[in-house]
Scaffold this active site. Structure first.
Site, PDB file in Angstrom:
ATOM      1  CG  LEU A   1      55.844  30.036  75.129  1.00  0.00           C
ATOM      2  CD1 LEU A   1      56.415  29.460  76.372  1.00  0.00           C
ATOM      3  CD2 LEU A   1      56.422  31.178  74.427  1.00  0.00           C
ATOM      4  CG  ASP A   2      58.229  27.774  68.924  1.00  0.00           C
ATOM      5  OD1 ASP A   2      58.978  27.139  69.907  1.00  0.00           O
ATOM      6  OD2 ASP A   2      58.473  28.824  68.248  1.00  0.00           O
ATOM      7  CG  LEU A   3      58.408  20.705  69.965  1.00  0.00           C
ATOM      8  CD1 LEU A   3      57.597  19.917  70.872  1.00  0.00           C
ATOM      9  CD2 LEU A   3      58.756  19.894  68.771  1.00  0.00           C
ATOM     10  CG  ASN A   4      62.142  23.365  68.733  1.00  0.00           C
ATOM     11  OD1 ASN A   4      62.161  22.103  69.402  1.00  0.00           O
ATOM     12  ND2 ASN A   4      62.328  23.489  67.633  1.00  0.00           N
ATOM     13  CB  SER A   5      59.626  28.747  72.625  1.00  0.00           C
ATOM     14  OG  SER A   5      60.143  29.022  71.144  1.00  0.00           O
TER      15      SER A   5
END
Length: 348
Positions: A122-126
Site C-alpha cells: 500500500l503506498d504512503l498515502n493509502s
C-alpha cells in the site's frame, strides 16, 4: 536458425532424475529469513554458508541434513505458515527500510511479532488492510496474478463523477501504453465536493486506482483497502494487528493439514572421527560405543568397568553385571503380650 544449436534431449535414466532437496533460496524463504529475491541477494553477497562453506550462487539444492547459517546464525526448521491482518495507517512506507528515513510498516509492528513480510503493498498515502506473513512461499503464492483475488477499496475522490463517467473503468482502459484490466466500480454517494466509491481490482498494479481516476478527471484524496480476497478489515482500527487462525488459513488457501504444519528438519548426523593409531592396530575388535553421551564423571567409571571385565578370572562373574542379592523383607514382629501378674501397688 544458423549459428544456434538445438538443445540436446535430456538423458534418460538415473542422470535425468531431479536433484534431491529444495533450492537454498526457497528453504531460506520458508524458514522466514527473507523473501526468495532477498535470499538470492544474501547468497550473492557471500552471507550464506552451507555445511561451513560460503556459497555465492543460489543454484544449489539442500536437504534437511544440511547445516545452513546466515551471517553466522543457524537457520532453524521452517515455522508453520502464519498470516496476520494489519490496518496500515496513512503515512507509513511498506518496505523494510526507507532511503528517505520515513517510518515503515515494520517499525510500527508489536515487539512480539516474528519477522514478517508484506503481501503486496500500500503506498504512503493509502491505508487499510495489509496482509503479513512469515512464509515466503505464501507471499509469492498470494501475489501471483493467477491467484485472482479481488481487492476492494473505499475511495474518496474530489469531484462529482456520474455513473457514465465511471463506465470506461468498468470496460478497461489503457494509460501510457499500459493496459488496465476492467475494474468493479460502484458510486456510493456524493458528499459536498467529494464522492465515495467502492472499487474492486484483481491485478494490483503500482498506484493503479489513483492513475485510473486521474485518467477520467477526478483526484483521489483518500483510499482505504477494506478487503483482500476472503480477508476483511471489519472493525479494525489503524495500527491493529490480528492473526488468522490456522484452520481458517488452511480453508481459505486450500492447504492440506500437512502443508500447514511445520516441516521438521532432521538432526544432522555427527561427523565420524578419524581412527586413532591404537584403534587402527586392533581393527578386528569391536570398539566400545556408548549408546548415549556420557555424563560428567561417567567416563572414569566406564573405563574402570571395562578394565575389570578384561582382567577378571574365568568363571568369575562380572562385578558390573553380577546380580545383586535380593534383600529379604523383614518379618513382622508380634506385639509383646503383657504378663497377667497383678501390678505392685505404689507406695502411699
Amino acid at each position: 536458425m544458423a549459428g544456434k544449436e538445438k538443445p540436446k534431449p535430456a538423458a534418460k535414466g538415473p542422470a535425468s532424475t531431479a536433484p534431491e532437496g529444495e533450492r537454498i533460496a526457497k528453504v531460506l524463504s520458508r524458514a522466514g529469513v527473507s523473501s526468495r529475491r532477498e535470499a538470492e541477494r544474501l547468497i550473492e553477497l557471500g552471507e550464506v554458508q552451507v555445511n561451513g562453506k560460503t556459497i555465492t550462487s543460489p543454484a544449489l539444492n539442500v536437504t534437511a541434513t544440511d547445516k545452513i547459517t546466515v551471517r553466522g546464525e543457524p537457520v532453524g526448521a521452517p515455522e508453520p505458515p502464519r498470516l496476520w491482518l494489519y490496518y496500515k495507517p496513512e503515512g507509513l512506507v511498506t518496505s523494510t527500510s526507507d532511503e528517505k528515513g520515513r517510518d515503515t510498516v515494520f517499525d510500527n509492528l508489536p515487539e512480539d511479532m516474528p519477522r514478517v513480510m508484506s503481501i503486496g503493498r500500500l503506498d504512503l498515502n493509502s491505508e487499510g488492510l495489509l496482509l503479513l506473513t512469515n512464509d515466503g512461499e505464501m507471499k509469492r503464492r498470494l501475489e501471483l496474478p493467477s491467484t485472482g483475488w479481488l481487492r476492494k477499496y473505499r475511495v474518496r475522490v474530489k469531484g462529482n463523477p456520474t455513473d457514465p463517467d465511471l463506465e470506461p473503468l468498468r470496460r478497461g482502459i489503457t494509460i501510457d501504453g499500459e493496459r488496465f484490466q476492467p475494474m468493479e466500480v460502484k458510486l456510493d454517494r456524493h458528499q459536498g465536493a467529494n464522492a465515495w466509491l467502492t472499487v474492486g481490482i484483481r491485478e494490483g498494479r503500482n498506484r493503479e486506482i489513483r492513475r485510473a481516476m486521474d485518467h477520467i478527471g477526478v483526484t483521489v484524496n483518500r483510499l482505504i483497502r477494506v478487503s483482500y480476497g476472503p480477508f476483511r478489515l471489519n472493525d479494525m482500527n489503524p495500527g491493529d494487528v490480528e492473526e488468522v487462525r490456522g484452520k481458517v488459513l488452511r480453508d481459505q488457501l486450500g492447504l492440506s493439514e500437512e502443508e500447514g504444519k511445520v516441516l521438521t528438519r532432521k538432526p544432522r548426523p555427527a561427523p565420524k572421527a578419524a581412527p586413532k593409531a591404537d584403534e587402527a592396530a586392533g581393527a578386528g575388535k569391536t570398539p566400545f560405543k556408548p549408546k548415549k553421551p556420557l555424563k560428567p564423571g561417567e567416563a572414569l567409571k566406564t573405563l574402570s568397568e571395562s578394565w575389570q571385565k578384561a582382567t577378571r578370572r574365568p568363571g568369575k562373574p562380572d562385578a558390573a553385571t553380577a546380580q545383586k542379592p535380593t534383600a529379604q523383607k523383614p518379618t513382622a514382629r508380634k506385639p509383646a503380650t503383657r504378663s497377667a501378674s497383678p501390678r505392685k501397688p505404689r507406695n502411699p
